[in-house]
Design a protein around this motif. Structure first.
Motif, PDB file in Angstrom:
ATOM      1  N   GLU A 194       0.828  -1.219   0.000  1.00 59.98           N
ATOM      2  CA  GLU A 194       0.000   0.000   0.000  1.00 59.98           C
ATOM      3  C   GLU A 194       0.859   1.264   0.000  1.00 59.98           C
ATOM      4  O   GLU A 194       0.393   2.344  -0.359  1.00 59.98           O
ATOM      5  CB  GLU A 194      -0.894   0.029   1.248  1.00 59.98           C
ATOM      6  N   TRP A 195       2.113   1.136   0.443  1.00 60.56           N
ATOM      7  CA  TRP A 195       3.005   2.303   0.497  1.00 60.56           C
ATOM      8  C   TRP A 195       3.960   2.339  -0.680  1.00 60.56           C
ATOM      9  O   TRP A 195       4.895   3.130  -0.687  1.00 60.56           O
ATOM     10  CB  TRP A 195       3.768   2.313   1.834  1.00 60.56           C
ATOM     11  N   GLY A 196       3.773   1.432  -1.626  1.00 59.01           N
ATOM     12  CA  GLY A 196       4.576   1.497  -2.848  1.00 59.01           C
ATOM     13  C   GLY A 196       5.628   0.421  -2.993  1.00 59.01           C
ATOM     14  O   GLY A 196       6.388   0.433  -3.969  1.00 59.01           O
ATOM     15  N   ALA A 197       5.713  -0.529  -2.033  1.00 63.35           N
ATOM     16  CA  ALA A 197       6.695  -1.609  -2.167  1.00 63.35           C
ATOM     17  C   ALA A 197       6.320  -2.504  -3.346  1.00 63.35           C
ATOM     18  O   ALA A 197       5.128  -2.704  -3.629  1.00 63.35           O
ATOM     19  CB  ALA A 197       6.751  -2.437  -0.884  1.00 63.35           C
ATOM     20  N   ASP A 198       7.334  -3.053  -4.021  1.00 63.14           N
ATOM     21  CA  ASP A 198       7.082  -3.999  -5.106  1.00 63.14           C
ATOM     22  C   ASP A 198       7.030  -5.433  -4.580  1.00 63.14           C
ATOM     23  O   ASP A 198       6.271  -6.255  -5.071  1.00 63.14           O
ATOM     24  CB  ASP A 198       8.190  -3.881  -6.162  1.00 63.14           C
ATOM     25  N   TRP A 199       7.887  -5.712  -3.584  1.00 60.86           N
ATOM     26  CA  TRP A 199       7.960  -7.050  -2.990  1.00 60.86           C
ATOM     27  C   TRP A 199       7.862  -6.929  -1.469  1.00 60.86           C
ATOM     28  O   TRP A 199       8.469  -6.022  -0.885  1.00 60.86           O
ATOM     29  CB  TRP A 199       9.313  -7.703  -3.295  1.00 60.86           C
ATOM     30  N   VAL A 200       7.159  -7.866  -0.863  1.00 61.82           N
ATOM     31  CA  VAL A 200       7.172  -7.988   0.597  1.00 61.82           C
ATOM     32  C   VAL A 200       7.678  -9.385   0.931  1.00 61.82           C
ATOM     33  O   VAL A 200       7.239 -10.373   0.329  1.00 61.82           O
ATOM     34  CB  VAL A 200       5.771  -7.797   1.203  1.00 61.82           C
ATOM     35  N   VAL A 201       8.624  -9.452   1.867  1.00 60.53           N
ATOM     36  CA  VAL A 201       9.120 -10.734   2.362  1.00 60.53           C
ATOM     37  C   VAL A 201       8.702 -10.867   3.817  1.00 60.53           C
ATOM     38  O   VAL A 201       8.760  -9.893   4.570  1.00 60.53           O
ATOM     39  CB  VAL A 201      10.662 -10.808   2.247  1.00 60.53           C
TER      40      VAL A 201
END
Ligand code: PLP
Length: 395
Positions: A194-201
């Protein structure tokens, strides 16, 4: 008996073909699946038909878990890996090739830093380590050839908060993708996409599984990377075990309840510790005294996570005395996200390989402790800490 005993024993047991779908997800440990025909096997192996053939390549529990995480993070796709580190390794192997450059936060989990600066470096991937709390320095470190910017939502052990929207802009500025390790937050506290990250680990090993009996990781990311990510997981053998996924699914069901209970206690513990004489400093993003408090409120809302760090004025001796005094109720365990409250001592565990100068630069003192708050009553955690902080009374 018409069958030989060994034939009867070797014959695969079949699920009874009767009505009634189980409410709980079935635990399917099979490493391999029956295929109807060679044509179907071919289609499934090529990915043209949905189905399972071999569990290193895919199995139902991984898909059920990945789909939950995809929805929780609002990503286009998600996948599960054998550990948090396997998820990070799969991400590097999916996104990078020889000659690529990545920018990584100085505050990253130590093994992640080693993965990038040592392991990936051997494959010809170059990196710049930068203080990602310093946005100007981060912008300067991002070059035209930079492919990834890697940060953590909440850093260890000072619990500083990454400004994800600003970091996403830094990454976009040089055509890189922003990777956010969200393990210290979990999707209950923050949803980095939601804050603009492309990937979350996520290291599912921690609060998401939450019962200290699983090592597992997950990746949530863009749809365009899904086919390559699936190939990397299968070819490098980084995939998950069905039983671990099944346990993680069970843990995930109660994640919001556990996270909210523990966060609420963590906030009370942080306030309590701030008022204690032996405590020189308390680090919790929910406290108005925290340097990133306003950012935390904006990014996290009213739940600032389950970790609280603090530094005892009495140094290492005082830290060891507190660990010893509370060990019956609060075990000294260098991990986080357990059901019960645990304590860690960064200087002797997570950050032991750094020089004392490097430790101090990160804010780690000999008397620094990190508390991972569990789901016990706040009253019990506060009472145990109060007892542990009282100077030894003539015994
Ligand atoms: C634990 C952890 C990892 C690694 O996860 P594993 O499941 O132990 O492989 C990565 N990042 C952070 C922030 C962690 O806390």
């Amino acid at each position: 008996m018409t069958k030989r005993i060994e034939d009867l024993c070797a014959e695969p047991a079949r699920l009874p073909a009767v009505g009634g779908e189980p409410l709980a997800p079935p635990l399917c440990l099979s490493s391999v699946y029956r295929c109807r025909t060679p044509a179907q096997a071919e289609a499934m192996l090529a990915g043209d038909e949905a189905g399972y053939v071999y569990s290193r390549v895919g199995h139902p529990a991984a898909d059920m878990l990945a789909d939950k995480l995809r929805q929780l993070h609002g990503s286009e796709q998600a996948a599960v890996a054998a550990s948090g580190m396997a998820a990070l390794a799969a991400l590097l192997l999916t996104e990078l090739q020889q000659g690529d450059h990545v920018v990584v936060s100085r505050q990253l989990y130590g093994t992640t830093l080693d993965l990038v600066t040592d392991e990936a470096a051997r494959l010809g991937i170059t990196s710049t380590v930068v203080d990602t709390l310093d946005l100007a320095a981060t912008r300067a470190a991002c070059q035209p050839g930079t492919r990834l910017l890697v940060v953590e939502t909440i850093t260890n052990p000072m619990l500083r908060v990454s400004d994800l929207a600003a970091l996403a802009e830094c990454a976009q500025g040089c055509g890189a993708r922003l990777v956010v390790d969200n393990t210290f937050a979990s999707p209950v506290v923050c949803r980095p996409i939601e804050w603009g990250a492309d990937w979350v680990v996520e290291s599912l090993t921690k609060i998401i599984s939450g019962h200290s009996d699983v090592v597992l990781g997950a990746l949530c990311g863009p749809a365009d990377a899904a086919p390559r990510l699936q190939r990397v997981l299968a070819r490098w053998g980084l995939g998950s075990s069905p039983f671990d996924c099944w346990l993680a699914l069970r843990g995930l069901a109660t994640l919001p309840l556990r996270s909210r209970q523990a966060s609420s206690t963590a906030h009370r513990v942080a306030e309590f510790l701030s008022e204690q004489n032996p405590v020189a400093a308390v680090h919790y993003p929910g406290l108005a005294s925290h340097p990133d408090h306003a950012l935390a409120v904006r990014q996290f809302g009213d739940s600032c996570g389950t970790l609280v760090s603090f530094t005892l004025a009495g140094g290492r001796k005082a830290a060891e005395a507190l660990l010893a005094a509370v060990q019956g109720e609060i075990p000294f365990c260098p991990s986080l996200g357990a059901l019960s409250t645990t304590l860690s001592h960064p200087q002797s565990t997570s950050h032991r390989t750094l020089s004392s100068g490097e430790q101090r630069a990160l804010g780690i003192e000999p008397g620094t402790l990190r508390l991972s708050v569990g789901i016990e009553s706040a009253e019990q955690v506060l009472a145990t800490l109060a007892r542990g902080l009282r100077p030894a009374e003539g015994t």
